[in-house]
Design a protein around this motif. Structure first.
Motif, PDB file in Angstrom:
ATOM      1  N   LEU A  76       3.902 -15.492   1.831  1.00 20.34           N
ATOM      2  CA  LEU A  76       3.199 -14.412   2.531  1.00 20.34           C
ATOM      3  C   LEU A  76       3.471 -13.061   1.861  1.00 20.34           C
ATOM      4  CD1 LEU A  76       1.475 -13.776   5.029  1.00 20.34           C
ATOM      5  CD2 LEU A  76       3.589 -13.302   6.248  1.00 20.34           C
ATOM      6  N   ILE A  77       4.749 -12.855   1.520  1.00 15.84           N
ATOM      7  CA  ILE A  77       5.102 -11.577   0.869  1.00 15.84           C
ATOM      8  C   ILE A  77       4.404 -11.462  -0.486  1.00 15.84           C
ATOM      9  CG2 ILE A  77       7.019 -10.316  -0.182  1.00 15.84           C
ATOM     10  CD1 ILE A  77       8.746 -11.620   2.108  1.00 15.84           C
ATOM     11  N   LEU A  93       2.211  -2.377   0.610  1.00 17.83           N
ATOM     12  CA  LEU A  93       3.357  -2.629  -0.286  1.00 17.83           C
ATOM     13  C   LEU A  93       4.674  -2.404   0.460  1.00 17.83           C
ATOM     14  CD1 LEU A  93       3.721  -3.367  -3.280  1.00 17.83           C
ATOM     15  CD2 LEU A  93       4.117  -0.966  -3.713  1.00 17.83           C
ATOM     16  N   SER A  94       4.737  -1.309   1.260  1.00 22.61           N
ATOM     17  CA  SER A  94       6.017  -1.055   1.940  1.00 22.61           C
ATOM     18  C   SER A  94       6.249  -2.094   3.029  1.00 22.61           C
ATOM     19  CB  SER A  94       6.083   0.377   2.477  1.00 22.61           C
ATOM     20  OG  SER A  94       4.968   0.648   3.263  1.00 22.61           O
ATOM     21  N   HIS A  95       5.190  -2.549   3.674  1.00 19.31           N
ATOM     22  CA  HIS A  95       5.366  -3.655   4.628  1.00 19.31           C
ATOM     23  C   HIS A  95       5.949  -4.868   3.919  1.00 19.31           C
ATOM     24  CE1 HIS A  95       3.695  -1.744   8.026  1.00 19.31           C
ATOM     25  NE2 HIS A  95       2.416  -1.782   7.658  1.00 19.31           N
ATOM     26  N   MET A 144      -1.953  -5.396  11.173  1.00 15.40           N
ATOM     27  CA  MET A 144      -0.891  -5.958  10.339  1.00 15.40           C
ATOM     28  C   MET A 144       0.462  -5.381  10.741  1.00 15.40           C
ATOM     29  SD  MET A 144      -0.330  -5.666   6.288  1.00 15.40           S
ATOM     30  CE  MET A 144      -1.896  -6.309   5.821  1.00 15.40           C
ATOM     31  N   GLY A 145       0.512  -4.059  10.948  1.00 13.66           N
ATOM     32  CA  GLY A 145       1.766  -3.416  11.318  1.00 13.66           C
ATOM     33  C   GLY A 145       2.310  -3.976  12.625  1.00 13.66           C
ATOM     34  N   THR A 183      10.921   0.501  16.216  1.00 10.85           N
ATOM     35  CA  THR A 183      10.541   1.550  15.275  1.00 10.85           C
ATOM     36  C   THR A 183       9.192   1.241  14.650  1.00 10.85           C
ATOM     37  OG1 THR A 183      12.883   1.544  14.766  1.00 10.85           O
ATOM     38  CG2 THR A 183      11.474   2.950  13.434  1.00 10.85           C
ATOM     39  N   GLN A 184       9.020   0.009  14.226  1.00  4.29           N
ATOM     40  CA  GLN A 184       7.793  -0.379  13.569  1.00  4.29           C
ATOM     41  C   GLN A 184       6.594  -0.115  14.477  1.00  4.29           C
ATOM     42  OE1 GLN A 184       7.413  -1.521  10.447  1.00  4.29           O
ATOM     43  NE2 GLN A 184       5.207  -1.614  10.760  1.00  4.29           N
TER      44      GLN A 184
END
Lengths: 115, 804
Positions: free
Chosen positions: A8-9, A35-37, B661-662, B680-681
């Motif tokens: 997944l990453i 990208l940061s996720h 997604m977040g 936080t997210q």
């Protein structure tokens, strides 16, 4: 779990790179967000996922806790990437105001043809 | 610091105070105030002659002792010969320049400062015993020569000549530094004396030959040997005193000095012998032929200098054979070394006087072109006499000193054909023929210089000035040199014992202990083969001179065009410039995307490459934690949002999918047992989505600038590559623990030491509080930055638009 997360990453990185390589500033910013996720999830996975309990003492009587250090690191990373993303967004907004374009092809490093 | 060190440094110190002197003494020509310096040094170095006849003087000044770099000065025969030339001709040149350079027209402070720096540099080169110090002074000669060639910097040709000489000599200097460092690696010493003492031990070392070649490159570039001779004719743009001093008598002989200095070490190898002999003879021939086709007197002298340096180089090369014979009674090859040292001295005298003579002609008639000169004998009788002595010495005619050294040169070449070493007896005959032909051409151009300038019809209408005899001051220096040419020609043995013998002894160390070794230069020693050759040279040279105008067009137009090395230098330089320009223009496109492509590609290659090459790819899938249905569902959701974002045509869809997604990731954090992260997210994602919406309100829709997604594009390739790389790295890494996590300490001590129960929070504010401090700073900077970007408008464009 680690196998699933790794794939997944990898997909998140691929999508992020694809977006970062586009011409539109907006897509680039979305790309950096993805990208940061991806990086956050990577740090979490590499620190060991679901190998113990929630790292809060006294919540349950347990022998092992999940590794708290990656969590602290990710928490810091989330905040920093938020700051940077916010800055980028406003930068894109200003760039659009000044250049009347959101295409990176307008923002070239040097004017080679002038020489 | 001894007196000897001070002697070397003195001109440099004077160079520092020259601008001050110049400013305060406007009425006196600065040259008069500088003149005592070289004279004092000359007298000082004369005092070394008795000491040097018996041995050498060594003085050490510690500079960087830890690295063995010390300012060690050695005065032996070879250094003393050079030091006397440098200071002696230096005095004459300074005197000459007083009359040559006008007090009001020229920037004399620059001239004398550069000249004094050069003198220090040159003395340092010949007197240093330490390789690094030698190199330091060597580069200082390059720099001061660069400054002096470009003295009239408003002229394009001067700048070109200065740049060219700088490029070539500095290239050689750097090569030589490499050779010096190799010598240091082999012997662990920077001292030349110690290195020479270890010559037998290092001659089998693998670095011996590379070190030799690099040092030879340095010597050849400095001494203008083919094909590095091209800078010397262009260096003639310098003022004539500079040409006389640097580019005939001293600096160009620095390479000769280095070759002579390292002869005891490198002469053990036949490569040294052959390289120097072949390069030397090629230079000799090439320079002498080219000199006959030039019309500018200085250009003729430049090529003649090249040719004569080739001659000295050849002699040093041949002389290397003498190191291989212990029995001195049949060692006839020492003669080559003697001839080299003798001609070195002779060349400095007659070439110096010739350059000064040309300077006088230029000064008094306004031109140096031999096509416009002629019949100056009656107008300038003294100059003509000086020129006569100089040119006939250069041509090798009796009774001048050039005759003696040329005889010895021919004799050495004849001896070479008998040398039973390294096949010299078979190939030596070629060198003899080349040497003979070159001597014929040398004779020819010497005659051209004298007869075309001083005899024939006067062409006063072609001259910019009305010619008249030069003042006494201009004539004195060349006259002294011409007198020396004649005097040494008649009484050569005056300098043989005090100066030449010690010099030869320092080149051939086996002679140093030999008390029987004495140089005797006979003016007349019967009818020898060499004398017969000289007769042949004179006859052939006269014929060539008489027929000069018939064959000159042939060599100027046809032959050398293909062989013109100066042209290929220019072309090479412009190819280099254009090539690097084109390369930069191709690689640095200015598009951010290109650079990203480079970086990502490099990332893939390096990471995947090292992963595979170091055999670190570890896909064992052991020790995995269990996967539940929830995990699969969440992963599927993220996947769907990813695909949606990549292919979405509308920005609002993209933002909402990014938000989705977040939030999914925050649920991930929940099941990964990270409650603080999830919290936080969730918050950050909400704020981010709001921010995106806010900013996107001001930005246009996804415009049509985006090309359609093509599968086989660089973009696709790179993104797939990155994805695969990251996945592989993650899979190889997740189970590779070499040691336990340190988190057990935090788990144990969070309550005991820090009085908290939430381990993550305690880490953030207590154990690792600094991270948090600066993360807060990042946020502060970001907000200040955003505020500034919105408020601060330095361009006027917006305001105008608002006013309209």
């Amino acid at each position: 779990m680690e196998l699933l997360m790794s794939i997944l990453i990898g997909l998140m990185f691929a999508a992020a790179v694809y977006l970062i390589l586009s011409k539109s500033l907006l897509r680039i910013i979305i790309g950096t967000a993805i990208l940061s996720h991806g990086v956050n999830l990577l740090v979490l996975t590499m620190g060991g996922i679901k190998r113990g309990n929630v790292p809060i003492l006294g919540l349950k009587v347990t022998a092992s806790y999940n590794d708290p250090i990656p969590q602290a690191l990710i928490l810091t990373a989330i905040v920093i990437s938020f700051g940077v993303t916010a800055f980028f967004l406003v930068l894109a907004y200003r760039a659009y105001q000044e250049l009347d374009s959101e295409s990176v092809s307008k923002t070239r490093g040097h004017e080679a043809d002038d020489e | 610091m001894s007196l000897l060190h001070l002697a070397i440094i003195l001109p440099f110190v004077v160079a520092i105070i020259i601008p001050i002197i110049y400013k305060w003494t406007k009425k006196i020509h600065t040259g008069w105030l500088v003149l005592p310096v070289p004279i004092i040094l000359f007298i000082y170095f004369l005092s070394f002659i008795p000491k040097t006849m018996n041995g050498s003087t060594v003085e050490t000044f510690q500079w960087i002792p830890r690295y063995g770099i010390n300012f060690t000065v050695v005065v032996d025969g070879l250094s003393l010969l050079f030091a006397l030339l440098i200071t002696g001709i230096g005095s004459l040149v300074v005197f000459y320049s007083i009359y040559y350079l006008g007090k009001n027209k020229e920037r004399l402070n620059n001239f004398y400062a550069f000249l004094m720096i050069f003198m220090t540099a040159m003395l340092g080169v010949v007197l240093s015993d330490n390789l690094i110090v030698l190199y330091l002074f060597w580069e200082l000669t390059s720099i001061s020569s660069f400054l002096l060639i470009g003295y009239w910097y408003h002229r394009e040709r001067s700048r070109y000549g200065a740049r060219k000489s700088m490029m070539i000599t500095v290239f050689g200097g750097l090569m030589m530094l490499g050779g010096f460092i190799m010598l240091h690696i082999m012997t662990d010493s920077f001292s030349i004396r110690e290195i020479l003492a270890a010559s037998e031990a290092i001659s089998q070392n693998a670095l011996f030959i590379p070190a030799m070649i690099l040092i030879l490159l340095g010597a050849f570039t400095k001494s203008a040997q083919v094909p590095f001779h091209i800078w010397l004719p262009d260096a003639m743009e310098a003022p004539t005193p500079v040409s006389a001093y640097l580019h005939s008598a001293t600096m160009v002989k620095a390479g000769i000095y280095v070759v002579a200095r390292f002869t005891p070490l490198f002469a053990l190898s036949p490569i040294w012998f052959w390289t120097i002999a072949i390069v030397g003879t090629t230079t000799l021939l090439w320079g002498s032929i080219n000199a006959t086709k030039k019309n500018d007197l200085k250009a003729i002298l430049a090529y003649s200098t090249i040719s004569q340096l080739g001659l000295i180089m050849t002699l040093l090369g041949i002389g290397a054979a003498s190191l291989h014979f212990d029995n001195l009674s049949d060692d006839i090859y020492v003669l080559a070394i003697v001839a080299a040292v003798f001609h070195l001295f002779n060349h400095a005298t007659f070439k110096g006087s010739l350059f000064m003579m040309v300077g006088i002609i230029d000064h008094e008639t306004g031109t140096r072109d031999i096509r416009r000169l002629g019949g100056l004998m009656r107008i300038m009788p003294i100059t003509a006499t000086i020129a006569f002595i100089g040119t006939f010495a250069m041509a090798g005619l009796p009774p001048f000193n050039g005759f003696l050294s040329k005889e010895m040169f021919l004799e050495s070449l004849l001896n070479l054909t008998k040398l039973n070493l390294w096949n010299a007896d078979t190939w030596g005959i070629l060198l003899l023929i080349v040497g003979f032909i070159a001597s014929v051409f040398t004779f020819t151009y010497s005659m051209i210089i004298f007869f075309k300038t001083f005899t024939g019809k006067q062409k006063a209408y072609l001259l910019p000035k009305k010619p008249h005899e030069a003042p006494f001051g201009l004539l004195l220096s060349p006259a002294i040199l011409a007198f020396l040419v004649l005097f040494i020609g008649i009484f050569p043995n005056v300098i043989a014992a005090p100066i030449l013998e010690p010099a030869v002894k320092s080149i051939v160390p086996s002679l140093a202990t030999n008390a029987d070794f004495h140089i005797h230069i006979g003016l007349w020693h019967g009818i020898t083969p060499a004398l017969l050759m000289t007769v042949g040279i004179v006859i052939l040279g006269t014929i060539l001179y008489k027929t000069h105008r018939f064959w000159k067009p042939f060599i100027t137009t046809r032959v050398p065009k293909k062989l013109r090395i100066g042209k290929s230098y220019d072309k090479g330089m412009s190819y280099l410039e254009q090539g690097s320009y084109r390369f930069t223009m191709t690689v640095m496109t200015g598009w951010l995307r290109t650079y990203l492509n480079y970086m990502l590609f490099a990332f893939i290659v390096l990471v995947l490459g090292s992963l595979i090459l170091t055999d670190s790819l570890n896909l064992k899938f052991e020790n995995l934690t269990s996967v539940t249905l929830v995990d699969f569902v969440l992963a599927a959701v993220i996947l769907v949002t990813l695909i949606g974002i990549v292919f979405s045509k509308s920005r609002i869809t993209s933002i909402i999918l990014l938000g989705a997604m977040g939030y999914t990731i925050s649920i991930f954090f929940v099941i990964a047992r990270a409650p603080d992260l999830a919290l936080t997210q969730l918050i950050i994602e909400t704020i981010s989505v709001v921010l995106y919406l806010l900013v996107f309100y001001h930005l246009p829709q996804f415009s049509n600038i985006e090309e359609k997604p093509r599968f086989f594009s660089v973009k696709t390739f790179l993104s797939i590559g990155i994805g695969i790389t990251i996945t592989l790295v993650a899979l190889s890494a997740y189970d590779t623990t070499f040691y336990d996590s340190i988190s057990q300490y935090y788990i144990d001590n969070t309550y005991k030491e820090a009085a908290g129960k939430n381990i993550v929070n305690v880490i953030l504010v207590d154990f690792r509080g600094f991270d948090t401090l600066f993360e807060t700073t990042v946020l502060a900077i970001a907000s200040i930055g955003i505020f500034t970007m919105i408020k601060l408008r330095l361009t006027k464009r917006r305001d105008k638009n608002e006013n309209q």
